[in-house]
Scaffold this active site. Structure first.
Site, PDB file in Angstrom:
ATOM      1  N   HIS A 133      70.002   6.027  85.064  1.00 41.86           N
ATOM      2  CA  HIS A 133      71.343   5.296  85.780  1.00 41.86           C
ATOM      3  C   HIS A 133      72.628   5.384  85.276  1.00 41.86           C
ATOM      4  O   HIS A 133      73.632   6.120  85.817  1.00 41.86           O
ATOM      5  CB  HIS A 133      71.219   3.593  85.406  1.00 41.86           C
ATOM      6  CG  HIS A 133      72.202   2.741  85.972  1.00 41.86           C
ATOM      7  ND1 HIS A 133      71.948   2.298  87.541  1.00 41.86           N
ATOM      8  CD2 HIS A 133      73.552   2.349  85.594  1.00 41.86           C
ATOM      9  CE1 HIS A 133      73.050   1.598  87.566  1.00 41.86           C
ATOM     10  NE2 HIS A 133      74.127   1.743  86.432  1.00 41.86           N
ATOM     11  N   GLU A 134      72.983   5.562  83.710  1.00 42.40           N
ATOM     12  CA  GLU A 134      73.965   6.240  83.104  1.00 42.40           C
ATOM     13  C   GLU A 134      74.214   7.756  83.400  1.00 42.40           C
ATOM     14  O   GLU A 134      75.389   8.034  83.490  1.00 42.40           O
ATOM     15  CB  GLU A 134      73.823   5.710  81.351  1.00 42.40           C
ATOM     16  CG  GLU A 134      73.632   4.089  81.364  1.00 42.40           C
ATOM     17  CD  GLU A 134      74.874   3.401  82.087  1.00 42.40           C
ATOM     18  OE1 GLU A 134      75.890   3.746  82.429  1.00 42.40           O
ATOM     19  OE2 GLU A 134      74.672   2.274  82.170  1.00 42.40           O
ATOM     20  N   HIS A 143      77.546   2.667  92.187  1.00 44.50           N
ATOM     21  CA  HIS A 143      76.198   1.638  92.203  1.00 44.50           C
ATOM     22  C   HIS A 143      75.752   1.887  93.523  1.00 44.50           C
ATOM     23  O   HIS A 143      76.536   2.102  94.745  1.00 44.50           O
ATOM     24  CB  HIS A 143      76.554   0.429  91.600  1.00 44.50           C
ATOM     25  CG  HIS A 143      76.695   0.136  90.090  1.00 44.50           C
ATOM     26  ND1 HIS A 143      77.642  -0.478  89.770  1.00 44.50           N
ATOM     27  CD2 HIS A 143      76.130   0.647  89.225  1.00 44.50           C
ATOM     28  CE1 HIS A 143      77.650  -0.584  88.288  1.00 44.50           C
ATOM     29  NE2 HIS A 143      76.504   0.576  87.955  1.00 44.50           N
ATOM     30  N   CYS A 149      66.595   1.489  93.929  1.00 43.89           N
ATOM     31  CA  CYS A 149      67.244   2.703  93.650  1.00 43.89           C
ATOM     32  C   CYS A 149      67.599   2.732  92.007  1.00 43.89           C
ATOM     33  O   CYS A 149      68.396   1.682  91.839  1.00 43.89           O
ATOM     34  CB  CYS A 149      68.549   3.301  94.557  1.00 43.89           C
ATOM     35  SG  CYS A 149      69.286   4.583  93.854  1.00 43.89           S
ATOM     36  N   CYS A 171      71.404   8.822  97.117  1.00 40.85           N
ATOM     37  CA  CYS A 171      71.716   9.286  95.646  1.00 40.85           C
ATOM     38  C   CYS A 171      71.483  10.494  95.397  1.00 40.85           C
ATOM     39  O   CYS A 171      72.044  11.250  94.620  1.00 40.85           O
ATOM     40  CB  CYS A 171      71.623   7.983  94.808  1.00 40.85           C
ATOM     41  SG  CYS A 171      72.287   6.634  95.276  1.00 40.85           S
TER      42      CYS A 171
HETATM   43 ZN   LIG Z   1      76.130   1.085  86.440  1.00 43.83          ZN
HETATM   44 ZN   LIG Z   2      70.673   4.881  95.803  1.00 41.14          ZN
END
Ligand SMILES: [Zn+2]
Ligand SMILES: [Zn+2]
Length: 193
Positions: A133-134, A143, A149, A171
């Protein structure tokens, strides 16, 4: 792409080695390494009243160290203390969006934090999700509204557990575009010697 994982303060190497392996599944054509030396936690990041560390200050430290790492494209700092940013009770991590550096904390990813028995597999799975995520943020990803996701904003461990450690297709297209652009830049760099 080359991702380096940097321990800040005492952090389990075993957990980081396993997160490192998992990062290769999320990011194609990526090499990951754990930097052998650990960096000390910056003293000024500790808020003595809250007994939590300021993640923005830790991120600044990682940024400073990352500047000196010429051949590395992303540096992921990992701490095993509770972190926060002013205005929030806690954060699981923080990143430059876009940028070279990110930081995550294992503290609130441990099952024992929630009164459950210790479980290495759960800790590694949660750590992988927060790391992906980061790192996604460092590639400019915002986001995502898809709760499964990895770029979904998790405000609680329930939301972290619900999402997957991979990007949704929308994404993932952005990640691929980023990696393609990075490859182009590196390719041109080589031609110029
Ligand atoms: Zn975030
Ligand atoms: Zn996504």
């Amino acid at each position: 792409m080359l991702i380096s994982i940097l321990r800040i303060g005492k952090v389990s190497l075993e957990v980081l080695e396993r997160i490192k392996e998992n990062l290769k599944d999320a990011f194609p054509d990526t090499e990951c390494s754990v930097i052998p030396q650990e960096a000390p936690l910056p003293r000024e990041s500790l808020d003595k009243h809250r007994m939590q560390h300021r993640s923005d200050m830790i991120l600044s430290l990682v940024h400073e160290l990352a500047e000196k790492m010429r051949n590395v494209h992303r540096v992921l700092g990992v701490v095993d203390v509770d972190i926060f940013v002013p205005g929030m009770n806690f954060v699981f991590g923080q990143a430059e969006c876009p940028g070279k550096t990110a930081v995550i904390s294992l503290w609130r990813l441990r099952p024992e934090f929630y009164g459950a028995p210790e479980n290495m597999n759960i800790l590694v799975e949660r750590g992988t999700k927060e790391a992906v995520h980061e790192l996604g943020h460092t590639m400019g990803l915002e986001h995502c509204s898809n709760p499964f996701c990895v770029m979904y904003f998790s405000n609680s461990i329930f939301e972290t557990d619900r999402k997957k450690s991979l990007f949704c297709w929308k994404c993932y297209v952005k990640v691929q575009k980023f990696l393609f652009a990075l490859g182009e830049r590196l390719g041109k760099g080589c031609l110029q010697g």
